[in-house]
Motif scaffolding. Sequence first.
Motif, mmCIF file in Angstrom:
data_model
loop_
_atom_site.group_PDB
_atom_site.id
_atom_site.type_symbol
_atom_site.label_atom_id
_atom_site.label_comp_id
_atom_site.label_asym_id
_atom_site.label_seq_id
_atom_site.Cartn_x
_atom_site.Cartn_y
_atom_site.Cartn_z
ATOM 1 N N MET A 89 0.824 -1.203 0.000
ATOM 2 C CA MET A 89 0.000 0.000 0.000
ATOM 3 C C MET A 89 0.863 1.260 0.000
ATOM 4 N N GLU A 90 1.905 1.267 0.816
ATOM 5 C CA GLU A 90 2.774 2.443 0.881
ATOM 6 C C GLU A 90 3.472 2.676 -0.456
ATOM 7 N N ALA A 91 3.861 1.590 -1.133
ATOM 8 C CA ALA A 91 4.465 1.730 -2.461
ATOM 9 C C ALA A 91 3.456 2.309 -3.447
ATOM 10 N N ALA A 92 2.199 1.867 -3.348
ATOM 11 C CA ALA A 92 1.166 2.370 -4.253
ATOM 12 C C ALA A 92 0.936 3.861 -4.047
ATOM 13 N N PHE A 93 1.010 4.327 -2.808
ATOM 14 C CA PHE A 93 0.834 5.758 -2.558
ATOM 15 C C PHE A 93 2.044 6.572 -3.019
ATOM 16 N N ARG A 94 3.149 5.880 -3.324
ATOM 17 C CA ARG A 94 4.297 6.557 -3.945
ATOM 18 C C ARG A 94 4.227 6.476 -5.465
ATOM 19 N N GLY A 95 3.113 5.946 -5.980
ATOM 20 C CA GLY A 95 2.923 5.870 -7.420
ATOM 21 C C GLY A 95 3.369 4.569 -8.047
ATOM 22 N N GLN A 96 3.703 3.560 -7.235
ATOM 23 C CA GLN A 96 4.181 2.281 -7.749
ATOM 24 C C GLN A 96 3.081 1.226 -7.655
ATOM 25 N N ARG A 97 3.080 0.306 -8.603
ATOM 26 C CA ARG A 97 2.119 -0.801 -8.584
ATOM 27 C C ARG A 97 2.766 -1.999 -7.905
ATOM 28 N N ARG A 98 2.001 -2.681 -7.083
ATOM 29 C CA ARG A 98 2.556 -3.780 -6.301
ATOM 30 C C ARG A 98 1.614 -4.984 -6.294
ATOM 31 N N LEU A 99 2.215 -6.164 -6.101
ATOM 32 C CA LEU A 99 1.480 -7.418 -5.942
ATOM 33 C C LEU A 99 1.827 -8.006 -4.585
ATOM 34 N N ALA A 100 0.817 -8.437 -3.842
ATOM 35 C CA ALA A 100 1.032 -9.125 -2.566
ATOM 36 C C ALA A 100 0.364 -10.491 -2.646
ATOM 37 N N LEU A 101 1.053 -11.513 -2.152
ATOM 38 C CA LEU A 101 0.525 -12.875 -2.144
ATOM 39 C C LEU A 101 0.352 -13.319 -0.700
ATOM 40 N N LEU A 102 -0.890 -13.542 -0.299
ATOM 41 C CA LEU A 102 -1.188 -14.002 1.049
ATOM 42 C C LEU A 102 -1.469 -15.501 0.992
ATOM 43 N N ASN A 103 -0.738 -16.274 1.771
ATOM 44 C CA ASN A 103 -0.887 -17.728 1.758
ATOM 45 C C ASN A 103 -1.309 -18.231 3.125
ATOM 46 N N LYS A 104 -2.336 -19.076 3.121
ATOM 47 C CA LYS A 104 -2.838 -19.667 4.362
ATOM 48 C C LYS A 104 -3.231 -21.102 4.060
ATOM 49 N N GLY A 105 -2.346 -22.044 4.404
ATOM 50 C CA GLY A 105 -2.593 -23.436 4.047
ATOM 51 C C GLY A 105 -2.562 -23.596 2.539
ATOM 52 N N GLU A 106 -3.606 -24.203 1.990
ATOM 53 C CA GLU A 106 -3.680 -24.394 0.549
ATOM 54 C C GLU A 106 -4.321 -23.203 -0.159
ATOM 55 N N ARG A 107 -4.775 -22.239 0.605
ATOM 56 C CA ARG A 107 -5.454 -21.085 0.011
ATOM 57 C C ARG A 107 -4.466 -19.948 -0.213
ATOM 58 N N GLU A 108 -4.557 -19.329 -1.390
ATOM 59 C CA GLU A 108 -3.742 -18.152 -1.689
ATOM 60 C C GLU A 108 -4.648 -17.035 -2.181
ATOM 61 N N LEU A 109 -4.401 -15.847 -1.683
ATOM 62 C CA LEU A 109 -5.119 -14.669 -2.147
ATOM 63 C C LEU A 109 -4.096 -13.703 -2.724
ATOM 64 N N ALA A 110 -4.192 -13.450 -4.023
ATOM 65 C CA ALA A 110 -3.322 -12.471 -4.668
ATOM 66 C C ALA A 110 -4.021 -11.116 -4.654
ATOM 67 N N MET A 111 -3.248 -10.071 -4.378
ATOM 68 C CA MET A 111 -3.795 -8.720 -4.312
ATOM 69 C C MET A 111 -2.898 -7.783 -5.108
ATOM 70 N N THR A 112 -3.482 -6.990 -5.987
ATOM 71 C CA THR A 112 -2.716 -5.947 -6.661
ATOM 72 C C THR A 112 -3.109 -4.596 -6.080
ATOM 73 N N PHE A 113 -2.123 -3.717 -5.977
ATOM 74 C CA PHE A 113 -2.316 -2.376 -5.428
ATOM 75 C C PHE A 113 -1.942 -1.378 -6.523
ATOM 76 N N THR A 114 -2.928 -0.620 -6.994
ATOM 77 C CA THR A 114 -2.734 0.286 -8.119
ATOM 78 C C THR A 114 -3.076 1.711 -7.706
ATOM 79 N N PRO A 115 -2.129 2.646 -7.833
ATOM 80 C CA PRO A 115 -2.444 4.043 -7.480
ATOM 81 C C PRO A 115 -3.483 4.612 -8.437
ATOM 82 N N LEU A 116 -4.455 5.315 -7.891
ATOM 83 C CA LEU A 116 -5.481 5.948 -8.715
ATOM 84 C C LEU A 116 -5.169 7.411 -8.986
ATOM 85 N N SER A 117 -4.058 7.897 -8.468
ATOM 86 C CA SER A 117 -3.620 9.264 -8.752
ATOM 87 C C SER A 117 -2.102 9.304 -8.659
#
Length: 231
Positions: A89-117
Amino acid sequence: MWQTSGATRVSEIPELGGVPGQPAVGRAHLLRVLDEVDYGMLIIDAQGAILHANHLARHELASGRMLVSYGNTLLGSNAEFTAQMQVAMEAAFRGQRRLALLNKGERELAMTFTPLSHPLETDQPSVLVMLSRQSTCDNLAVRMFARTIGLSPSEEAVLMGLCRGLEIPEIAAEHGVAPSTIRSQIKTLREKAGSPSIRRLLQRINSLPPVVPALRIVMPMPHNASESIHP
């Protein structure tokens, strides 16, 4: 949590113009469109507050498996997830796009963070957070496809098994029938779909437009503070 003040609320988004001479697309229509997108989507301000969450994002928050909303602030369901999200999130507020991968057992949640300004622009910063697409089997279009081409309930069940990546013996064991029965049903459903192979059939399934459930979660379920606050 995040380091800037204030943000544009969804209610402040201006009407969007369309075809000249036609009415502008209103906010209510845009929010309904977001609810039909096959990805969870959240708009977050500089403090981590949720300005808007579409239907699938509200569903993920309500489950509490990987993400939670505490005091309308987006957090991970544990301290590690929250730390990963904060870095992105902090990278996105600096204007950078980021990917975060959250893993819990066999479940994975991918999240992209895209600055809107842009960080140098004068408008209040916000970030679009997009979550992993729902699995193919969760897409209601698959069941609609099955009924459109006239599959029987048992053939539809076989199709859902193929979408889940199961092999023929696994589908047979799940339904208590012989593998030869499953092969026969696959042959029939391929003929009904006009697909020369299972691979082509699944490619066609994956290209279906998304249809999300009509039932909507109005608000994220509240979570116990002890589950949401991390040291």
